[in-house]
Design a protein around this motif. Structure first.
Motif, PDB file in Angstrom:
ATOM      1  N   UNK A 195     -14.209 -10.948  25.208  1.00 32.88           N
ATOM      2  CA  UNK A 195     -13.228 -10.192  24.237  1.00 32.88           C
ATOM      3  C   UNK A 195     -12.807  -9.017  25.110  1.00 32.88           C
ATOM      4  N   UNK A 196     -13.113  -8.646  26.101  1.00 31.47           N
ATOM      5  CA  UNK A 196     -12.446  -7.706  26.706  1.00 31.47           C
ATOM      6  C   UNK A 196     -11.476  -8.096  27.804  1.00 31.47           C
ATOM      7  N   UNK A 197     -11.956  -9.301  28.664  1.00 36.51           N
ATOM      8  CA  UNK A 197     -11.112  -9.770  29.808  1.00 36.51           C
ATOM      9  C   UNK A 197     -10.173 -10.757  29.246  1.00 36.51           C
ATOM     10  N   UNK A 198      -9.950 -11.394  28.191  1.00 37.04           N
ATOM     11  CA  UNK A 198      -9.357 -12.434  27.626  1.00 37.04           C
ATOM     12  C   UNK A 198      -8.820 -13.596  28.436  1.00 37.04           C
ATOM     13  N   UNK A 199     -10.135 -14.205  28.831  1.00 40.21           N
ATOM     14  CA  UNK A 199      -9.564 -15.478  29.714  1.00 40.21           C
ATOM     15  C   UNK A 199      -8.971 -16.408  28.688  1.00 40.21           C
ATOM     16  N   UNK A 200      -9.418 -16.712  27.357  1.00 37.46           N
ATOM     17  CA  UNK A 200      -8.658 -17.529  26.662  1.00 37.46           C
ATOM     18  C   UNK A 200      -8.755 -16.805  25.232  1.00 37.46           C
ATOM     19  N   UNK A 201      -8.263 -17.324  24.483  1.00 35.06           N
ATOM     20  CA  UNK A 201      -8.204 -16.852  22.813  1.00 35.06           C
ATOM     21  C   UNK A 201      -8.149 -18.124  21.969  1.00 35.06           C
ATOM     22  N   UNK A 202      -8.228 -17.901  20.719  1.00 39.09           N
ATOM     23  CA  UNK A 202      -8.126 -18.929  19.558  1.00 39.09           C
ATOM     24  C   UNK A 202      -7.015 -19.706  19.681  1.00 39.09           C
ATOM     25  N   UNK A 203      -7.150 -21.063  19.702  1.00 38.96           N
ATOM     26  CA  UNK A 203      -5.812 -21.705  19.763  1.00 38.96           C
ATOM     27  C   UNK A 203      -5.614 -22.121  21.289  1.00 38.96           C
ATOM     28  N   UNK A 204      -5.991 -21.457  22.067  1.00 34.39           N
ATOM     29  CA  UNK A 204      -5.813 -21.874  23.471  1.00 34.39           C
ATOM     30  C   UNK A 204      -6.431 -23.305  23.853  1.00 34.39           C
ATOM     31  N   UNK A 205      -5.621 -24.180  24.836  1.00 36.08           N
ATOM     32  CA  UNK A 205      -6.117 -25.398  25.300  1.00 36.08           C
ATOM     33  C   UNK A 205      -6.820 -25.207  26.733  1.00 36.08           C
ATOM     34  N   UNK A 206      -7.991 -25.429  26.706  1.00 40.98           N
ATOM     35  CA  UNK A 206      -8.740 -25.050  28.105  1.00 40.98           C
ATOM     36  C   UNK A 206      -9.365 -26.219  28.582  1.00 40.98           C
ATOM     37  N   UNK A 207      -9.398 -26.236  30.050  1.00 42.17           N
ATOM     38  CA  UNK A 207     -10.414 -27.166  30.543  1.00 42.17           C
ATOM     39  C   UNK A 207     -11.427 -26.506  31.364  1.00 42.17           C
ATOM     40  N   UNK A 208     -12.563 -27.057  31.131  1.00 41.91           N
ATOM     41  CA  UNK A 208     -13.684 -26.495  31.974  1.00 41.91           C
ATOM     42  C   UNK A 208     -14.791 -27.765  32.088  1.00 41.91           C
ATOM     43  N   UNK A 209     -15.055 -27.728  33.521  1.00 44.46           N
ATOM     44  CA  UNK A 209     -15.947 -28.916  33.941  1.00 44.46           C
ATOM     45  C   UNK A 209     -15.227 -30.031  33.569  1.00 44.46           C
ATOM     46  N   UNK A 210     -15.845 -31.195  33.128  1.00 43.25           N
ATOM     47  CA  UNK A 210     -15.268 -32.245  32.623  1.00 43.25           C
ATOM     48  C   UNK A 210     -14.946 -32.419  31.264  1.00 43.25           C
ATOM     49  N   UNK A 211     -14.629 -31.322  30.564  1.00 38.50           N
ATOM     50  CA  UNK A 211     -14.373 -31.219  29.091  1.00 38.50           C
ATOM     51  C   UNK A 211     -13.010 -30.305  28.885  1.00 38.50           C
ATOM     52  N   UNK A 212     -12.452 -30.829  27.937  1.00 36.66           N
ATOM     53  CA  UNK A 212     -11.173 -29.906  27.427  1.00 36.66           C
ATOM     54  C   UNK A 212     -10.849 -30.014  25.962  1.00 36.66           C
ATOM     55  N   UNK A 213     -10.196 -29.125  25.462  1.00 40.86           N
ATOM     56  CA  UNK A 213      -9.766 -29.077  23.942  1.00 40.86           C
ATOM     57  C   UNK A 213      -9.588 -27.655  23.684  1.00 40.86           C
ATOM     58  N   UNK A 214      -9.372 -27.356  22.375  1.00 37.81           N
ATOM     59  CA  UNK A 214      -8.596 -26.155  21.843  1.00 37.81           C
ATOM     60  C   UNK A 214      -9.766 -25.355  21.193  1.00 37.81           C
ATOM     61  N   UNK A 215      -9.708 -24.225  21.558  1.00 35.16           N
ATOM     62  CA  UNK A 215     -10.863 -23.149  21.174  1.00 35.16           C
ATOM     63  C   UNK A 215     -10.559 -22.792  19.558  1.00 35.16           C
ATOM     64  N   UNK A 216     -11.608 -23.080  18.740  1.00 33.45           N
ATOM     65  CA  UNK A 216     -11.640 -22.740  17.265  1.00 33.45           C
ATOM     66  C   UNK A 216     -12.196 -21.659  16.956  1.00 33.45           C
ATOM     67  N   UNK A 217     -13.295 -21.153  17.666  1.00 37.48           N
ATOM     68  CA  UNK A 217     -14.148 -20.222  17.324  1.00 37.48           C
ATOM     69  C   UNK A 217     -14.820 -19.588  18.475  1.00 37.48           C
ATOM     70  N   UNK A 218     -14.763 -18.095  18.306  1.00 34.23           N
ATOM     71  CA  UNK A 218     -15.718 -17.431  19.488  1.00 34.23           C
ATOM     72  C   UNK A 218     -16.698 -16.704  18.886  1.00 34.23           C
ATOM     73  N   UNK A 219     -17.605 -17.144  18.928  1.00 30.07           N
ATOM     74  CA  UNK A 219     -18.955 -16.327  18.376  1.00 30.07           C
ATOM     75  C   UNK A 219     -19.696 -15.437  19.204  1.00 30.07           C
TER      76      UNK A 219
END
Length: 358
Positions: A195-219
């Motif tokens: 929340x405070x550092x903003x490494x990503x936000x809703x709608x961002x396309x990210x790659x982490x480990x062997x997975x990748x996709x679009x962020x839909x919700x941050x709980x």
């Protein structure tokens, strides 16, 4: 019957003026609340159509008056009324309890509304979008719940109950719960990091480990990622923040490295022309404007071919734009090489006879 008549007469003589003043104040506050509600709805509809048509401080000020100022004015008028009258000892205790409950509800609710308005105004100025405000909702819910718990403890303390033992028990129990729920607390702190550092936000396309996709919700505990294959990946916040994250939404341009191999029998004159041919092809690409060629060189002599390396930039972070440029580049490259009589290298094997090996 005489006692009831006497009580009514005493109330009419001593408390009627204060009672009517309280009712009058209440009616005025209710009317003001209704008028402000209609005005706020009108301004909100106008803002949705054109944000410039609504003055910046107008809507937040009206919201502050409706949600905070009016409830506090009602609490003040009720306090003045109760201080101006006196009841029998038993009734006075009941009245004090009811007033304490009403006061706690109004104050905690006003603080929550003030906090909500302040955070919304801050994010509206700071980021000018609604994505971070969506991320704010779980945090606001947590803070609001904490304020209600604190308000309840203060209320029962003011009513004469001893909460020291309860707080001590909660402290010991809280330590035990914290030890048992280390994973949940770790996810909660990771949520604060996101929340405070903003490494990503809703709608961002990210790659982490062997997975990748679009962020839909941050709980508060987990986040939901829509991966490329279509399903939703639910991952804990601690696992997400502990991994290396590539955020392609924040990438302003994409750097592409392309290698091309031509066979050994390619004439030297054609080898010299290949870098300029590639630069001309990149300059003529139309599917995405602004493609820039950084360099194109005869890089090395491989085991079975001459190798050319080209580096160029695509001024768009989307993967689809990258593939569109790659497709047009490859098609133009094949066409140009055929026109120039240049072949592409392919894996070959040369078998030598014993006489040729000696």
């Amino acid at each position: 019957m005489t006692d009831i008549t006497h009580i009514i007469q005493t109330f009419q003589e001593n408390y009627m003026v204060s009672f009517f003043m309280l009712m009058g104040t209440l009616l005025v506050l209710l009317a003001a609340n209704a008028i402000l509600g209609k005005r706020i709805k009108k301004l909100e509809s106008m803002k949705m159509q054109d944000e410039r048509s609504v003055k910046a401080p107008a809507l937040p000020m009206l919201r502050f008056i409706k949600r905070i100022a009016i409830p506090l004015l009602f609490l003040a008028s009720l306090s003045v009324f109760l201080n101006s009258v006196s009841f029998a000892e038993g009734i006075q205790r009941v009245v004090q309890i009811i007033f304490a409950v009403i006061m706690t509800i109004i104050i905690v609710r006003s603080v929550n509304k003030a906090l909500e308005l302040s955070f919304s105004k801050y994010f509206e100025k700071e980021y000018a979008n609604r994505e971070h405000e969506k991320n704010l909702k779980p945090l606001l819910s947590f803070v609001k719940l904490l304020l209600w718990v604190i308000g309840f403890l203060i209320l029962i303390s003011n009513l004469g109950f001893n909460i020291t033992t309860a707080l001590a028990g909660l402290g010991v129990g809280g330590i035990a719960v914290a030890i048992a729920a280390q994973g949940i607390l770790g996810d909660l702190f990771s949520y604060f990091v996101i929340f405070f550092d903003h490494p990503f936000a809703l709608g961002d396309f990210i790659v982490f480990g062997d997975k990748s996709g679009i962020v839909e919700r941050i709980g508060i505990k987990s986040s939901r990622i829509r991966v490329l294959s279509g399903e939703v990946l639910i991952i804990s916040n601690s696992d997400l923040t502990s991994s290396r994250i590539h955020n392609y939404k924040q990438m302003q341009r994409r750097r592409v490295i392309s290698s091309i191999s031509v066979p050994f029998h390619t004439p030297e004159e054609k080898l010299k022309r290949i870098p300029q041919l590639i630069k001309d092809i990149l300059a003529s690409i139309q599917v995405v404007e602004g493609v820039v060629c950084d360099r194109s060189h005869f890089q090395s002599i491989g085991s079975s071919a001459f190798i050319f390396e080209t580096v160029y930039y695509i001024p768009a972070p989307e993967y689809v734009a990258f593939m569109n440029v790659q497709q047009e580049f490859n098609l133009r490259l094949v066409k140009t090489f055929r026109e120039e009589g240049i072949e592409f290298a392919y894996p070959t094997q040369r078998i030598l006879s014993p006489d040729q090996m000696t």
